[in-house]
Design an enzyme around this catalytic site. Structure first.
Site, PDB file in Angstrom:
ATOM      1  N   HIS A 280       1.723  -3.740   2.546  1.00  0.00           N
ATOM      2  CA  HIS A 280       0.875  -4.340   3.577  1.00  0.00           C
ATOM      3  C   HIS A 280       1.286  -5.774   3.871  1.00  0.00           C
ATOM      4  CE1 HIS A 280      -2.091  -1.265   4.420  1.00  0.00           C
ATOM      5  NE2 HIS A 280      -2.073  -0.937   3.148  1.00  0.00           N
TER       6      HIS A 280
ATOM      7  N   TRP B  57       1.747  -0.329  -1.909  1.00  0.00           N
ATOM      8  CA  TRP B  57       1.630  -0.491  -0.444  1.00  0.00           C
ATOM      9  C   TRP B  57       0.307  -1.176  -0.204  1.00  0.00           C
ATOM     10  CZ3 TRP B  57       5.551   1.990   2.620  1.00  0.00           C
ATOM     11  CH2 TRP B  57       5.423   1.835   4.007  1.00  0.00           C
TER      12      TRP B  57
ATOM     13  N   HIS C 160      -0.260   8.783   4.515  1.00  0.00           N
ATOM     14  CA  HIS C 160      -1.594   8.506   5.049  1.00  0.00           C
ATOM     15  C   HIS C 160      -1.868   9.331   6.304  1.00  0.00           C
ATOM     16  CE1 HIS C 160      -3.295   4.899   2.831  1.00  0.00           C
ATOM     17  NE2 HIS C 160      -2.165   5.159   2.211  1.00  0.00           N
TER      18      HIS C 160
ATOM     19  N   ARG D  50     -12.831  -1.267  -0.174  1.00  0.00           N
ATOM     20  CA  ARG D  50     -12.918   0.168   0.057  1.00  0.00           C
ATOM     21  C   ARG D  50     -14.059   0.824  -0.720  1.00  0.00           C
ATOM     22  NH1 ARG D  50      -7.369   3.438   0.426  1.00  0.00           N
ATOM     23  NH2 ARG D  50      -8.200   5.508   0.718  1.00  0.00           N
TER      24      ARG D  50
ATOM     25  N   HIS E 192       2.170  10.167  -3.861  1.00  0.00           N
ATOM     26  CA  HIS E 192       1.561   9.104  -3.066  1.00  0.00           C
ATOM     27  C   HIS E 192       1.922   7.724  -3.640  1.00  0.00           C
ATOM     28  CE1 HIS E 192      -1.529   7.878  -0.055  1.00  0.00           C
ATOM     29  NE2 HIS E 192      -1.551   6.798  -0.820  1.00  0.00           N
TER      30      HIS E 192
ATOM     31  N   ASP F 108      -1.347   0.982   6.981  1.00  0.00           N
ATOM     32  CA  ASP F 108      -1.605   2.334   6.453  1.00  0.00           C
ATOM     33  C   ASP F 108      -0.964   3.405   7.330  1.00  0.00           C
ATOM     34  OD1 ASP F 108      -3.000   1.737   4.158  1.00  0.00           O
ATOM     35  OD2 ASP F 108      -4.990   1.953   5.057  1.00  0.00           O
TER      36      ASP F 108
ATOM     37  N   HIS G 186      -8.745   4.972   6.331  1.00  0.00           N
ATOM     38  CA  HIS G 186      -7.413   4.560   5.890  1.00  0.00           C
ATOM     39  C   HIS G 186      -6.350   5.636   6.134  1.00  0.00           C
ATOM     40  CE1 HIS G 186      -8.567   0.878   3.473  1.00  0.00           C
ATOM     41  NE2 HIS G 186      -9.733   1.415   3.770  1.00  0.00           N
TER      42      HIS G 186
ATOM     43  N   HIS H 191      -4.708  -4.171   8.217  1.00  0.00           N
ATOM     44  CA  HIS H 191      -4.555  -3.178   7.159  1.00  0.00           C
ATOM     45  C   HIS H 191      -4.265  -1.773   7.712  1.00  0.00           C
ATOM     46  CE1 HIS H 191      -5.145  -1.745   3.047  1.00  0.00           C
ATOM     47  NE2 HIS H 191      -5.675  -0.677   3.600  1.00  0.00           N
TER      48      HIS H 191
ATOM     49  N   ASP I 154      -8.566  -2.749   1.376  1.00  0.00           N
ATOM     50  CA  ASP I 154      -8.501  -1.938   0.160  1.00  0.00           C
ATOM     51  C   ASP I 154      -9.431  -2.478  -0.915  1.00  0.00           C
ATOM     52  OD1 ASP I 154      -6.890   0.215   0.660  1.00  0.00           O
ATOM     53  OD2 ASP I 154      -5.030  -0.751   0.004  1.00  0.00           O
TER      54      ASP I 154
ATOM     55  N   ASP J   8       3.685   4.620  -1.965  1.00  0.00           N
ATOM     56  CA  ASP J   8       2.891   3.391  -1.887  1.00  0.00           C
ATOM     57  C   ASP J   8       3.656   2.207  -2.448  1.00  0.00           C
ATOM     58  OD1 ASP J   8       0.507   3.498  -0.627  1.00  0.00           O
ATOM     59  OD2 ASP J   8      -0.707   3.810  -2.424  1.00  0.00           O
TER      60      ASP J   8
END
Ligand SMILES: *[C@@H]1O[C@H](CO)[C@@H](O)[C@H](O)[C@H]1NC(C)=O
Ligand SMILES: *[C@@H]1O[C@H](CO)[C@@H](O)[C@H](O)[C@H]1NC(C)=O
Ligand SMILES: *[C@@H]1O[C@H](CO)[C@@H](O)[C@H](O)[C@H]1NC(C)=O
Length: 403
Positions: A27, A22, A157, A75, A180, A151, A85, A147, A72, A184
């Site tokens: 995204h 993701w 998230h 990050r 997760h 998310d 996020h 972004h 990301d 994702d």
């Protein structure tokens, strides 16, 4: 030499799932769907803010997808941005108890979450229109916005349980992963792999085809349009942009609730008021997405034997390792650990070491596929991103360009 070729082999192997996270595919798909719905006057503004100059003369003027993963990549350099996020409520524990946010509110600092992040960068971009936000600031805000809206449409998230499912080991086609990562990337990767062949042909919609970039997920995007946005969701999709007026936000009535709000506990209206207005309402949009955690995302097996016992055992083992590193003389009985993890498992399970719960099954991923859960989330993210960008940059105002 051997090390070098090993590195190449490993990179080659990890490149595929990495490219489908993701953090990337999800995204980029949201951004591409948004691009389709932008009013014609919006893209020039976006290109200007992004300072876009593409050396390839055949490239489209500029595109939201390549900037959608910037946040990301940054990050770890910009640590302050990491909490922006996601959002997690202190009382939230899907699938047993879904609170958004519940009496004790959000974890973390006020506004320091994905909902506050969307509000913040939207505000910055509004002030760019008024000449009050510098070019570089506007460029970063725009990249964050693309972004964060993505998310926000990933249900994990929106919960803090087990670090958004990062700590929940599960199996996918027999391989170990975590909940997760499954949401994702792995669900999307499977959906991309199983798109019917007819979607490799262009659709009779120049606006859609013009936003595609020759990626491995182009066919998947065509399918999301053809079966979803142009078909099943054609009537409801404009409603995805609606923001409830403050009156409509559910307001607790009873004396106890009034007392709670007196002592500073959250009412839904207060919570919404921190981030939502009549045009951009991340909290209202996120509510039904968060609910998916209780309805479909959290496998109930994770809270039932034998998997609960696995989790307890692992957690104890992890903690006893921590204790051991800090103080070699300290023993786990301090924490009431009378059983070793093996004994604990043995007490509940005869036979071979239990595996983690497999989720590539008809009962889990099969239902998600059948209900088009992931596709709808990606579509909602795209529509809302387009709506916010149109609101910010188009003379035509809110809403989306019709196909
Ligand atoms: C965005 O966040 C920054 C840093 O926390 C803050 O200084 C700024 O006032 C916020 N801007 C808006 C528009 O909310
Ligand atoms: C935009 O690009 C030009 C030339 O490539 C560069 O000089 C300028 O600093 C850039 N501006 C921003 C805001 O990145
Ligand atoms: C592709 O084939 C499926 C059946 O497998 C059909 O439902 C769908 O409408 C087709 N899509 C296009 C764009 O023709």
């Amino acid at each position: 030499m051997r090390i070098a070729s090993f590195a190449v082999a490993v990179t080659g192997l990890t490149a595929l799932p990495g490219a489908l996270a993701w953090g990337a595919a999800g995204h980029e798909i949201v951004a591409t769907i948004a691009q389709v719905y932008l009013h014609p006057t919006v893209l020039p503004n976006i290109c200007h803010i992004l300072n876009f100059t593409d050396p390839n003369p055949n490239a489209p003027l500029c595109h939201l997808a390549p900037v959608s993963t910037w946040a990301d990549r940054l990050r770890f350099r910009m640590r302050w941005s990491a909490a922006l996020h996601y959002v997690g409520a202190l009382d939230d524990y899907p699938g047993q108890r879904c609170e958004f946010p519940g009496e004790r509110g959000w974890a973390g600092s006020k506004g320091g979450n994905v909902l506050g992040g969307i509000r913040n960068v939207t505000g910055l971009l509004e002030r760019w229109g008024e000449g009050e936000t510098g070019e570089e600031m506007a460029s970063e805000a725009l990249k964050f916005l693309v972004h964060f809206v993505g998310d926000m449409h990933m249900p994990l998230h929106l919960t803090g349980r087990d670090r958004g499912g990062n700590s929940d080991k599960v199996l996918w086609g027999g391989r170990q992963t975590n909940l997760h990562s499954l949401w994702d990337g792995l669900l999307i990767a499977k959906a991309v792999r199983t798109v019917p062949r007819n979607y490799s042909l262009p659709l009779p919609y120049p606006q859609i085809e013009g936003a595609l970039r020759g990626t491995i997920y182009d066919s998947y995007i065509r399918r999301i349009f053809w079966e979803g946005l142009l078909n099943e969701w054609v009537d409801e999709k404009d409603g995805w942009l609606a923001c409830p007026t403050p009156k409509e936000v559910q307001q607790p009535q009873g004396a106890l609730q009034q007392l709670m709000s007196l002592v500073g506990m959250n009412s839904a209206r207060d919570v919404a008021g921190e981030t939502d207005d009549e045009f951009v309402c991340p909290y209202a949009w996120a509510q039904p997405i968060h609910k998916l955690n209780c309805e479909i995302v959290w496998p109930k097996e994770l809270d039932e034997p034998p998997y609960t016992h696995m989790r307890i055992a692992e957690e104890r083992e992890r903690r006893s390792r921590l204790v051991d590193t800090h103080d070699p003389h300290s023993h786990s009985h301090d924490e009431g650990l009378t059983n070793s993890p093996d004994e604990l498992l043995g007490a509940h399970l005869a036979g071979p070491q239990p595996k983690y719960v497999e989720l590539d099954t008809p009962a889990y991923s099969g239902v998600i596929t059948k209900k088009k859960v992931v596709e709808k989330l990606l579509a909602q993210g795209g529509i809302r991103l387009a709506g916010v960008l149109n609101y910010l940059f188009a003379d035509e105002g809110m809403g989306i360009r019709q196909l």
